[in-house]
Write a protein that holds these residues in place. Structure first.
Motif, short mmCIF file in Angstrom:
data_model
loop_
_atom_site.label_atom_id
_atom_site.label_comp_id
_atom_site.label_asym_id
_atom_site.label_seq_id
_atom_site.Cartn_x
_atom_site.Cartn_y
_atom_site.Cartn_z
N GLN A 33 0.87 -1.18 0.00
CA GLN A 33 0.00 0.00 0.00
C GLN A 33 0.90 1.22 0.00
OE1 GLN A 33 -3.34 0.05 -0.04
NE2 GLN A 33 -3.47 2.26 0.08
N LYS A 145 -8.78 -0.38 3.62
CA LYS A 145 -9.51 0.89 3.70
C LYS A 145 -10.08 1.09 5.11
CE LYS A 145 -13.14 3.62 1.63
NZ LYS A 145 -14.04 3.85 0.55
N GLU A 149 -8.83 4.22 7.20
CA GLU A 149 -9.82 5.29 7.36
C GLU A 149 -10.62 5.23 8.66
OE1 GLU A 149 -12.25 5.42 3.85
OE2 GLU A 149 -10.52 5.80 2.54
#
Length: 172
Positions: A33, A145, A149
């Motif tokens: 990532q 994600k 997040e």
């Protein structure tokens, strides 16, 4: 939710830990990532006055807490709070992507709470946070994600609210 490894997972764990060049070869092909714009800030505070917390990806948690999900091949993006005063007999590890045999015998290998308490007693660090945080470090695909997040920022907010100056990151 079980920690039982498949034959292939167990074989990979053994090969990666005993033959690092195999892990290195696998890692070169692994798609990572990419993160841009990390807000690094120089650390200027005297460590002897700092409040320290452990954040680990070793799958550490209290036996009374729900284990990390070992069935989902993309991992488990959730976290567990581990209180500073939890006894070692209350702590366990749920993680099948590394060999934690030694850490099962001495949790300080991946969750160095006793060493930090000793450092506090010697005046080398200020104090320990009331709560420490644990993730399962094998997080891929759709769970990245959520980690980036939601759960990661949630832990960061908890650390900030608790007045933590330093998060000691430990891998599993």
């Amino acid at each position: 939710m079980t920690e039982k490894q498949t034959f292939g997972e167990r074989l990979a764990t053994i090969l990666f830990s005993r033959f690092p060049f195999i892990a290195e070869r696998w890692a070169k092909k692994f798609k990572t990532q990419r993160v841009e714009g990390i807000p690094w800030t120089p650390f200027v505070k005297d460590i002897s006055t700092c409040k320290i917390a452990v954040v680990t990806t070793a799958g550490v948690h209290l036996k009374s807490q729900q284990p990390f999900d070992m069935v989902d091949h993309d991992g488990d993006p959730t976290f567990r709070e581990v209180p500073r005063d939890a006894s070692k007999s209350e702590i366990t590890i749920t993680h099948k992507y590394y060999d934690h045999t030694d850490a099962d015998k001495d949790i300080n290998i991946v969750f160095p709470i006793d060493r930090l308490l000793e450092m506090k007693d010697r005046g080398e660090i200020g104090e320990l946070a009331e709560n420490h945080y644990s993730f399962m470090g094998h997080i891929l695909g759709r769970h990245l994600k959520t980690l980036i997040e939601e759960t990661g920022p949630d832990v960061a907010r908890k650390l900030k609210t608790a007045g933590v100056d330093v998060a000691l990151l430990t891998p599993g």
